[in-house]
Motif scaffolding. Structure first.
Motif, PDB file in Angstrom:
ATOM      1  N   GLN A   1       0.873  -1.357   0.022  1.00  0.00           N
ATOM      2  CA  GLN A   1      -0.228  -0.123   0.091  1.00  0.00           C
ATOM      3  C   GLN A   1       0.958   0.910   0.126  1.00  0.00           C
ATOM      4  OE1 GLN A   1      -2.765  -0.530   3.643  1.00  0.00           O
ATOM      5  NE2 GLN A   1      -4.435  -0.908   2.175  1.00  0.00           N
ATOM      6  N   ARG A   2       0.582   2.165  -0.723  1.00  0.00           N
ATOM      7  CA  ARG A   2       1.256   3.648  -1.029  1.00  0.00           C
ATOM      8  C   ARG A   2       0.865   4.180   0.712  1.00  0.00           C
ATOM      9  NH1 ARG A   2       4.953   4.584  -4.493  1.00  0.00           N
ATOM     10  NH2 ARG A   2       3.909   4.358  -6.647  1.00  0.00           N
ATOM     11  N   PRO A   3       2.023   5.044   1.107  1.00  0.00           N
ATOM     12  CA  PRO A   3       1.826   5.529   2.409  1.00  0.00           C
ATOM     13  C   PRO A   3       0.832   6.428   2.824  1.00  0.00           C
ATOM     14  CG  PRO A   3       4.104   5.654   1.662  1.00  0.00           C
ATOM     15  CD  PRO A   3       3.272   5.055   0.384  1.00  0.00           C
TER      16      PRO A   3
ATOM     17  N   ILE B   1     -14.155   1.232  -2.268  1.00  0.00           N
ATOM     18  CA  ILE B   1     -13.218   0.655  -3.131  1.00  0.00           C
ATOM     19  C   ILE B   1     -12.069   2.083  -3.059  1.00  0.00           C
ATOM     20  CG2 ILE B   1     -11.925   0.336  -5.162  1.00  0.00           C
ATOM     21  CD1 ILE B   1     -14.545  -1.728  -5.646  1.00  0.00           C
ATOM     22  N   MET B   2     -10.751   1.834  -2.581  1.00  0.00           N
ATOM     23  CA  MET B   2      -9.895   2.942  -2.361  1.00  0.00           C
ATOM     24  C   MET B   2      -8.617   2.870  -3.374  1.00  0.00           C
ATOM     25  SD  MET B   2     -10.141   3.780   1.550  1.00  0.00           S
ATOM     26  CE  MET B   2     -11.669   4.649   2.386  1.00  0.00           C
ATOM     27  N   PRO B   3      -8.280   3.623  -4.109  1.00  0.00           N
ATOM     28  CA  PRO B   3      -7.098   3.634  -4.901  1.00  0.00           C
ATOM     29  C   PRO B   3      -6.031   3.750  -4.426  1.00  0.00           C
ATOM     30  CG  PRO B   3      -8.236   5.533  -5.385  1.00  0.00           C
ATOM     31  CD  PRO B   3      -9.073   4.924  -4.503  1.00  0.00           C
ATOM     32  N   GLN B   4      -4.855   3.276  -4.809  1.00  0.00           N
ATOM     33  CA  GLN B   4      -3.460   3.398  -4.228  1.00  0.00           C
ATOM     34  C   GLN B   4      -2.917   5.059  -4.161  1.00  0.00           C
ATOM     35  OE1 GLN B   4      -1.319   1.506  -2.776  1.00  0.00           O
ATOM     36  NE2 GLN B   4      -1.186  -0.455  -3.845  1.00  0.00           N
ATOM     37  N   ASN B   5      -3.377   6.010  -4.951  1.00  0.00           N
ATOM     38  CA  ASN B   5      -3.177   7.099  -5.068  1.00  0.00           C
ATOM     39  C   ASN B   5      -4.156   8.253  -4.757  1.00  0.00           C
ATOM     40  OD1 ASN B   5      -0.372   6.604  -6.575  1.00  0.00           O
ATOM     41  ND2 ASN B   5      -1.597   6.350  -8.530  1.00  0.00           N
ATOM     42  N   VAL B   6      -3.866   8.448  -3.423  1.00  0.00           N
ATOM     43  CA  VAL B   6      -4.892   9.123  -2.472  1.00  0.00           C
ATOM     44  C   VAL B   6      -3.901  10.059  -1.691  1.00  0.00           C
ATOM     45  CG1 VAL B   6      -6.623   7.452  -2.391  1.00  0.00           C
ATOM     46  CG2 VAL B   6      -4.962   7.767  -0.560  1.00  0.00           C
ATOM     47  N   GLU B   7      -4.281  11.270  -1.284  1.00  0.00           N
ATOM     48  CA  GLU B   7      -3.890  12.287  -0.473  1.00  0.00           C
ATOM     49  C   GLU B   7      -3.979  11.710   1.013  1.00  0.00           C
ATOM     50  OE1 GLU B   7      -2.078  14.793  -1.351  1.00  0.00           O
ATOM     51  OE2 GLU B   7      -2.163  14.298  -3.472  1.00  0.00           O
ATOM     52  N   GLY B   8      -4.995  11.197   1.210  1.00  0.00           N
ATOM     53  CA  GLY B   8      -5.184  10.535   2.893  1.00  0.00           C
ATOM     54  C   GLY B   8      -6.499  11.382   3.534  1.00  0.00           C
ATOM     55  N   ASN B   9      -6.663  12.767   3.138  1.00  0.00           N
ATOM     56  CA  ASN B   9      -7.719  13.478   3.547  1.00  0.00           C
ATOM     57  C   ASN B   9      -9.014  13.530   3.094  1.00  0.00           C
ATOM     58  OD1 ASN B   9      -7.036  14.990   1.679  1.00  0.00           O
ATOM     59  ND2 ASN B   9      -6.205  16.742   2.742  1.00  0.00           N
ATOM     60  N   GLU B  10      -9.157  12.647   2.049  1.00  0.00           N
ATOM     61  CA  GLU B  10     -10.378  12.618   1.427  1.00  0.00           C
ATOM     62  C   GLU B  10     -11.744  12.085   2.372  1.00  0.00           C
ATOM     63  OE1 GLU B  10      -7.261  11.882  -1.819  1.00  0.00           O
ATOM     64  OE2 GLU B  10      -7.864  11.302   0.252  1.00  0.00           O
TER      65      GLU B  10
END
Length: 312
Positions: free
Chosen positions: A168-170, A238-247
């Protein structure tokens, strides 16, 4: 006792295995082999008919794809507190299942293990070091915190087996996914009394593997399904790898049907068809009061801000 052959240069491993096998057949009485076969069969029946069904709701997930396709193969591994449908081909759990009940307030916080462990049951033997320098975190599917709080130290250690881990991306692992894990334990479970959670990766073309290890395929996204068994209501993401994290969490709401289409897995197939179709097609965030936690920061992110704010 001496094994009646020598390992010589040029002798193939297959030939050595055949010789060793014949030697063992002569050494061990036939009755012992028969007893071992009976015990192995009894254990397999217990796993499939008793132990595994107790640790899932309305049937284990099953593959919808053609079983001639290795990408859809998995083996069910039973751990303390959770089940894993593990793919040796992909080096990933295709699904993980566990039950959550409301956690005790101020329950004991167990110390987090310092590393991840190879699982002796896996054929591909993924190692902790395989993730080094990859740009990906060791992403838990059965979560460390919730499993440790509800099931104890042994269960927590099982969550650090690499058969429960996926790249998983950080920003996803440490922020958005961690917020969703908090919501399922601190919000969804108390609201429903208890919940069953099914979670895992989503793979789409093109295939990509970790730079340090061909054994581990990199997912494109991750799903999570939370079910309230008494109400027969489900919520899925369903969550993609490339997120900011605060969505907001509700940005990633989907139906269970959508998860099934993208993963090739069939969930809850032991429900009668009408109930299954209704539950899997529905998207109802209001039942879960998702708006109460959709924008809530995770505990680790809050702690980082508190520490930063305390500095001069």
């Amino acid at each position: 006792m001496t094994i009646p052959f020598m390992v010589r240069s040029g002798r193939s491993p297959f030939r050595l295995a055949m010789v060793l096998g014949r030697w063992l057949l002569r050494l061990v009485p036939p009755g012992i082999w028969l007893l071992a076969a009976v015990m192995l069969g009894a254990w397999q029946v217990y796993e499939m008919r008793v132990a595994q069904p107790r640790m899932s709701w309305m049937g284990l997930p099953r593959a919808q794809f053609d079983w001639s396709t290795p990408n859809s193969w998995f083996r069910v591994l039973r751990n303390q507190g959770f089940l894993v449908g593990y793919s040796d081909w992909r080096g990933n759990p295709l699904w993980v299942c566990y039950r959550l009940s409301p956690a005790r307030e101020n329950g004991p916080a167990l110390k987090r293990p310092s590393r991840f462990y190879a699982d002796w049951r896996a054929l591909n033997r993924v190692r902790h070091e395989d993730y080094a320098g990859s740009g990906y975190d060791h992403g838990h599917m059965a979560p460390n915190h919730a499993i440790s709080v509800l099931y104890g130290r042994e269960a927590q250690e099982d969550t650090f087996l690499l058969t429960n881990i996926t790249p998983q991306r950080p920003n996803l692992n440490r922020r958005l996914w961690e917020r969703l894990e908090e919501a399922e334990l601190d919000h969804f479970a108390p609201r429903a009394g208890q919940v069953w959670v099914y979670t895992g990766p989503v793979f789409e073309a093109p295939l990509e593997r970790l730079k340090a290890s061909w054994r581990v395929e990199i997912p494109d996204a991750f799903y999570k399904i939370v079910v309230a068994p008494d109400s027969r209501k489900a919520i899925a993401f369903i969550m993609p790898q490339n997120v900011e994290g605060n969505e907001p969490l509700d940005h990633y709401l989907v139906s269970v049907d959508s998860v099934e289409r993208r993963t090739g897995l069939d969930f809850f197939h032991e429900l009668d068809d009408a109930a299954e179709n209704r539950m899997e097609a529905e998207v109802d965030p209001d039942f879960w009061r998702l708006q109460d936690v959709a924008h809530k920061a995770g505990r680790y992110h809050r702690a980082e801000h508190q520490v930063a704010g305390s500095k001069p």
